[in-house]
Design a protein around this motif. Structure first.
Motif: not given
Length: 254
Positions: A226-236
């Motif tokens: 799911w995370l890899s499908g988002l554009p340029a996310p920064l995970l906290i």
């Protein structure tokens, strides 16, 4: 001024870590401390597999190699060319990792290159995340500037603390679109998140463009996919389980 620690081991130099430090300095001046560790034998490094960890990581090369010395000069040149206040700390002895952990106690943030730290060994990186005494920012070698924030929430103190620390360290990024994500089981009574009224009050006051989502994901690689499908996310995230951290590193940074 935030004191930011950036770590390099042996001949591994992360250009991604350099670049993120440069971007942070553009937002607000920082003190960048380069911690240089010796090249090590990973066969005797940190490991939870046996339930115990060695007291030290033996250095393969006890002296500073020419390449490491060149990397120090590269670090110095990088900081000077980008007008970054800096220090260089050398830890070329068998207790180098313990010294690095002690340094994290006196830093606001540690930046690590996910593909370069101990040659991209995810077990060592996960161990560092668990033992570091300051927030850790893990960056790949190539990345786009963050376009959105993903606030991983599981109801724990660690996840809420991570959100507050992020806002303290990076107030200039809190205007980005933010999604509070909960991937655990919903409240049996009404399907709500753990302590939903409290966390909603907190994040609504910190992020101007906020969305709250409860994800139902497949076990194993669901969150990373799911995370890899988002554009340029920064995970906290806070101190999540080792399996989740390893999953994210393997899927997102491999």
């Amino acid at each position: 001024m935030n004191k930011i620690l950036i770590v390099f081991d042996g001949t591994n130099v992360s250009q991604g870590a350099f670049e993120f430090a440069r971007r942070l300095n553009e937002l607000e001046p920082i003190l960048l401390v380069g911690a240089f560790l010796p090249q090590t034998d990973l066969s005797e490094s940190w490991s939870y597999n046996a339930g115990e960890r060695p007291l030290h990581i033996p250095a393969v090369e006890p002296s500073v190699s020419e390449t490491v010395a060149e990397n120090m000069l590269q670090f110095e040149a990088f900081c000077k060319s980008n007008d970054i206040d800096f220090r260089i700390h050398e830890h070329f002895h068998q207790l180098a990792m313990q010294e690095l952990l002690k340094e994290t106690r006196f830093a606001h943030l540690l930046i690590v290159g996910s593909e370069k730290f101990f040659g991209g060994d995810t077990a060592c990186l996960t161990d560092l995340l668990h033992d570091a005494e300051c927030p850790v920012l893990v960056v790949p070698e190539e990345f786009n500037p963050p376009e959105q924030l993903v606030l991983a929430y599981d109801g724990s103190r660690a996840s809420v603390f991570a959100i507050r620390q992020f806002c303290f360290l990076f107030p200039g990024l809190c205007g980005l679109p933010a999604t509070l994500v909960y991937a655990g089981p919903a409240n049996d009574k009404d399907g709500s998140l753990p302590e939903e009224p409290y966390v909603e009050e907190l994040v609504a006051g910190l992020f101007s463009n906020l969305n709250i989502r409860h994800l139902e994901l497949a076990p194993g690689t669901g969150f990373a996919a799911w995370l890899s499908g988002l554009p340029a996310p920064l995970l906290i995230s806070g101190s999540f389980g080792r399996s989740l951290l390893s999953q994210v590193f393997r899927e997102s940074f491999a």
